[in-house]
Design an enzyme around this catalytic site. Sequence first.
Site, short mmCIF file in Angstrom:
data_model
loop_
_atom_site.label_atom_id
_atom_site.label_comp_id
_atom_site.label_asym_id
_atom_site.label_seq_id
_atom_site.Cartn_x
_atom_site.Cartn_y
_atom_site.Cartn_z
N ALA A 1 0.84 -1.20 0.00
CA ALA A 1 0.00 0.00 0.00
C ALA A 1 0.88 1.25 0.00
CB ALA A 1 -0.92 0.00 1.21
N SER B 1 2.51 -2.23 4.31
CA SER B 1 2.64 -0.80 4.08
C SER B 1 3.96 -0.50 3.38
CB SER B 1 2.61 -0.04 5.41
OG SER B 1 3.82 -0.23 6.13
N ASP B 2 3.98 0.60 2.63
CA ASP B 2 5.27 1.15 2.24
C ASP B 2 5.94 1.62 3.53
OD1 ASP B 2 7.42 2.09 0.81
OD2 ASP B 2 6.23 3.22 -0.63
N TRP B 3 7.25 1.75 3.48
CA TRP B 3 8.02 2.00 4.69
C TRP B 3 7.70 3.37 5.27
CZ3 TRP B 3 8.25 -2.46 3.01
CH2 TRP B 3 9.12 -3.44 3.47
#
Length: 784
Positions: free
Chosen positions: A199, A232-234
């Site tokens: 995401a 999630s993206d970081w």
Amino acid sequence: MEIPPFPDLPREENLPREEKLALLSGADMWRTAAVPGRGIRSLVLADGPHGLRRPTEESQPALGESAPATCFPAECATACSWDRSLLAELGTAVAHEACAQGVDVLLGPGLNIKRTPLCGRNFEYFSEDPLLAGELGAAWTAAVQAAGVGACPKHFAANNQEADRMRVDAVVDLRTLHEIYLQAFEIVVRKAQPWTVMAAYNSVNGLHATENPWLLDTVLRGTWGYDGVVVSDWGAVTDRAAALAAGLDLEMPFSNGLGARELGAGLEAGTLTEEQVDTSVSRILDLVHRADNGSRSTGQGTGPDAVDLAAHHELARRAAAASMVLLKNDGGILPLDAGGSIALVGELARRPRYQGSGSSQVNPVRLVSALTALQDAAAELVFEPGYVLGADSPCNPDDLLETAAAAAAAADTAVVFLGLPEEAESEGRDRTTLDLPAAQLALLAAVLDANPRTVVVLCNGGVVETGWAEAVPAVLEAWLPGQAGGSAVADVLFGLADPGGRLAETMVHRLQDTPAFGNYPGEGGTVRYGEGLLVGYRWYDTRGLDVAFPFGHGLSYTTFAYRDLAVRSAGTGSGQVVRVGLTVTNTGRRTGTEVVQLYTGAPEDDGGQQRPLRPLRELRGFEKLRLAPGESRRVEFELDVRALSRFDPQSNAWVADAGEYRVEVGASSRDIRLASAAVLDGTVPARALTTSSTIQEWLENPEAAGALVAALSGAGGTGTGGAGEAGAAGPADDGGTGGGLGGALALMGNLPLNRLARFPGTPVTEEVLETLEAGLRRPGGPSA
């Protein structure tokens, strides 16, 4: 050999809450949490769109500090191969290196659409077209996972710029989302079933992508049937409880315990349920199972000796050549005669740009420059840098230019390397211009004055302005070609390899001509996708704009003829299929590659049906061929109704308009070789009539129109006076619905029927509306 099953991991309901919540967050920068006492190991995630980036320190981002790995061509290049089988080979190779380095999930492919050429991360994405991006992404994903490593398509969704990428709200209409920005993800999910999906940072229509239940639950899981982990993206999570409730299973990286505390607070407050937590924990445990079973089933070893890096280097070389696009070749200047003298000009030939900057940056096991490769291949070659890369240099720019021009004048052919320096395009920031650096353009002008027989090789991750190309006989777009790019350039320039690439994005004359110009980068934290569906070639072709080099364009060292187009339709309604076949022949003297591109155009609207806008043409299929001289091959495509449909927000479904569709086959969106047509029955659902429907919608239904006129007649309506100018309609305007009344109503066709009741002197009274509503409810009454 039969592989023994793993001992069963504990199921989520058997874990205490503290351990469950820990599993839903990373343990550090790159690893998921482990529960050693229960046999649950941590998983290692690593960047990997065009090569493995396994950081040497698990707790740090470690940009530029990673274990050596093969650096394959970037996605901006491999997209131009239009070759599913090549992407599968690349996916297998990267997965083998991941296994050897103990990596369980590769963070790729990048599927975001190239909405604007200014996006600084375009080198990490495939195309401006969702079908091409989706098909290539699915091939790569399936191959990676077949080799026992998970893939993670990213960044879901509408992450199309680096400007304010962490916060910006992408405001996109529903139809455009489905047809353009979600379609590549849908193709990959349905065809390749990725283990994970990432995401994005940005918001979509007011909600963070990581906290957007419509994206993560309604569409991804509900409509597409996705059953894997959403990660999630970081650093993309702002509210862990809201993200979990929306469908985000894993927050990365470790959030210093903040995420677990927010989840606990959500459970205590009742905004989260134990069932929601258990569902996400179950997905994490399933991912551990998949990773364990995948690594054991492939038998792939670990350690530096477990991978044939020499073979991977040769694959990188072949992939780069297959992705290079020959934009121009006036007079057949290419391929070059290896016996002639060459002036090689441009610092990029010596210090290559072979990959993009940011999280995808690979530490290559080898690196071959074009200078080294061309020195080995050419009988006589002299090199001059011509310009400097970077601000600090003791060299005098004028001296560099003069010596380069002198070398060009003394050579049979000048080969000039131009491109974007590393600081010009990178993850985290967008470009500000499409222009090449001024010093490079000045160099090119000087070389052309000295020797008109000049070849330009471009090295760039995003498209550049090419007005200078009018004066250059040959231009080869090499993109960011990976660690073996120098050898691949030599192969193509000397004809050892056919330039196999075709543009996966349009090259334009001016930034002002691009679709997002005026809407990008947005303001006040919001970017409006005002161009709608008209992205890339859909914009340029529909609006009839001139472009430098069109989508799908690319030359070969041979020629091809297209013939015998056959278009057949079978079935009816939603089961209808269109089959397209044609024959392609290599009419030249060399073996070469061709990409056959299938486009369709929707039925034209005569104005009366008020159909939604459709692009002039849209890519519906493609096939890459390699043919020997004189060889012919039959190419077949099959399109189902969905392939020809548009998304209808009113019915929340894909629908096909009835009518005649153009069927075009060509070598680019502007080079259509053959054309025909296919007729579809259509699947557009009839709109249910209500008293809120417009007068035009009532009149388009003969039964409903009759009921309306009858109701008005029964109420004593005359159709004259009171309702603005409509009362002036006479018998000649009856439209077939009963004298002047029908004509009067037709003039107000866009007005909802119940609003007509609010006009002074209107014949549409409350009693008339009640009569009509009763008729709609009656079995057999007018309903659409």
